[in-house]
Design a protein around this motif. Structure first.
Motif, PDB file in Angstrom:
ATOM      1  N   TRP A 148       6.217  12.784   2.811  1.00  0.00           N
ATOM      2  CA  TRP A 148       7.027  11.577   3.245  1.00  0.00           C
ATOM      3  C   TRP A 148       8.597  12.106   3.391  1.00  0.00           C
ATOM      4  CZ3 TRP A 148       6.331   6.691   4.030  1.00  0.00           C
ATOM      5  CH2 TRP A 148       7.526   5.752   4.035  1.00  0.00           C
ATOM      6  N   MET A 172       1.011   4.349  -2.809  1.00  0.00           N
ATOM      7  CA  MET A 172       0.631   5.930  -2.345  1.00  0.00           C
ATOM      8  C   MET A 172       1.724   6.624  -2.991  1.00  0.00           C
ATOM      9  SD  MET A 172      -1.155   5.817   1.377  1.00  0.00           S
ATOM     10  CE  MET A 172      -0.348   4.160   2.112  1.00  0.00           C
ATOM     11  N   LYS A 204      -6.114  11.282  -1.773  1.00  0.00           N
ATOM     12  CA  LYS A 204      -4.635  10.750  -1.701  1.00  0.00           C
ATOM     13  C   LYS A 204      -4.245  10.880  -0.044  1.00  0.00           C
ATOM     14  CE  LYS A 204      -2.457  11.666  -6.007  1.00  0.00           C
ATOM     15  NZ  LYS A 204      -1.201  12.313  -6.547  1.00  0.00           N
ATOM     16  N   LEU A 205      -3.332   9.769   0.416  1.00  0.00           N
ATOM     17  CA  LEU A 205      -3.262   9.718   1.680  1.00  0.00           C
ATOM     18  C   LEU A 205      -1.846  10.055   1.891  1.00  0.00           C
ATOM     19  CD1 LEU A 205      -4.654   6.145   2.259  1.00  0.00           C
ATOM     20  CD2 LEU A 205      -5.786   8.482   2.763  1.00  0.00           C
ATOM     21  N   ILE A 206      -0.742  10.094   0.911  1.00  0.00           N
ATOM     22  CA  ILE A 206       0.403  10.564   1.156  1.00  0.00           C
ATOM     23  C   ILE A 206       0.662  11.612  -0.054  1.00  0.00           C
ATOM     24  CG2 ILE A 206       3.110   9.974   0.952  1.00  0.00           C
ATOM     25  CD1 ILE A 206       2.372   7.600   2.437  1.00  0.00           C
ATOM     26  N   SER A 207       1.181  12.762   0.362  1.00  0.00           N
ATOM     27  CA  SER A 207       1.595  13.726  -0.887  1.00  0.00           C
ATOM     28  C   SER A 207       3.057  13.724  -0.707  1.00  0.00           C
ATOM     29  CB  SER A 207       0.976  14.767  -0.879  1.00  0.00           C
ATOM     30  OG  SER A 207       1.356  15.660   0.367  1.00  0.00           O
ATOM     31  N   TYR A 266      -7.264   0.883  -4.015  1.00  0.00           N
ATOM     32  CA  TYR A 266      -6.245   2.249  -4.479  1.00  0.00           C
ATOM     33  C   TYR A 266      -6.325   2.146  -6.031  1.00  0.00           C
ATOM     34  CZ  TYR A 266      -4.433   2.217   0.278  1.00  0.00           C
ATOM     35  OH  TYR A 266      -4.237   2.102   1.749  1.00  0.00           O
ATOM     36  N   GLU A 320       0.715  -1.306  -0.164  1.00  0.00           N
ATOM     37  CA  GLU A 320       0.143  -0.124   0.142  1.00  0.00           C
ATOM     38  C   GLU A 320       0.832   1.252  -0.080  1.00  0.00           C
ATOM     39  OE1 GLU A 320      -2.676  -0.303   3.286  1.00  0.00           O
ATOM     40  OE2 GLU A 320      -3.880  -2.058   2.507  1.00  0.00           O
ATOM     41  N   THR A 321       1.884   1.412   0.700  1.00  0.00           N
ATOM     42  CA  THR A 321       2.751   2.412   0.926  1.00  0.00           C
ATOM     43  C   THR A 321       3.539   2.583  -0.476  1.00  0.00           C
ATOM     44  OG1 THR A 321       3.447   1.936   3.072  1.00  0.00           O
ATOM     45  CG2 THR A 321       4.933   3.441   1.975  1.00  0.00           C
ATOM     46  N   TYR A 378      -1.202   6.839  -6.147  1.00  0.00           N
ATOM     47  CA  TYR A 378      -2.391   6.143  -6.145  1.00  0.00           C
ATOM     48  C   TYR A 378      -3.004   6.694  -4.712  1.00  0.00           C
ATOM     49  CZ  TYR A 378      -1.657   2.524  -9.339  1.00  0.00           C
ATOM     50  OH  TYR A 378      -1.524   1.859 -10.469  1.00  0.00           O
ATOM     51  N   GLY A 379      -4.251   6.818  -4.647  1.00  0.00           N
ATOM     52  CA  GLY A 379      -4.930   7.044  -3.486  1.00  0.00           C
ATOM     53  C   GLY A 379      -6.309   6.337  -3.487  1.00  0.00           C
ATOM     54  N   LEU A 380      -6.807   6.387  -2.195  1.00  0.00           N
ATOM     55  CA  LEU A 380      -7.890   5.565  -1.799  1.00  0.00           C
ATOM     56  C   LEU A 380      -9.345   5.850  -2.494  1.00  0.00           C
ATOM     57  CD1 LEU A 380      -8.474   2.937  -0.064  1.00  0.00           C
ATOM     58  CD2 LEU A 380      -9.184   4.395   1.700  1.00  0.00           C
TER      59      LEU A 380
END
Length: 91
Positions: free
Chosen positions: A81, A11, A74-77, A41, A7-8, A15-17
């Protein structure tokens, strides 16, 4: 056999959820609507996995679709990170 990305990794690739609420009619009772929630995702704005699932629904599921509403997040931009190689604790 190729291993699917975590999943990481997805992202970090952009990818986003995507969450979709699918309303469909029950085959024997056409006046009754039921709902189904789907999450995966996916890539915005094209949402290829969502549209692939909707195609699958049309071909394989007897309950005709009434409507689909979805959201994408999007969970991580890229700016959120950072790679941490060490951590210090002070008392």
């Amino acid at each position: 056999m190729a291993q699917s990305p975590s999943e990481t990794e997805l992202m970090l690739r952009g990818y986003g959820l995507t969450t979709a609420e699918i309303f469909y009619r029950i085959p024997d009772y056409r006046n009754v609507l039921n709902s189904f929630v789907w999450q995966e995702y996916d890539l915005a704005p094209d949402h290829p996995k969502l549209f692939e699932f909707i195609e699958f629904w049309h071909e394989e599921i007897e309950g005709p679709l009434h409507s689909v509403r979805f959201t994408h997040r999007k969970l991580i931009s890229p700016g959120e990170w950072r790679n941490v190689t060490g951590e210090f604790h002070y008392h």
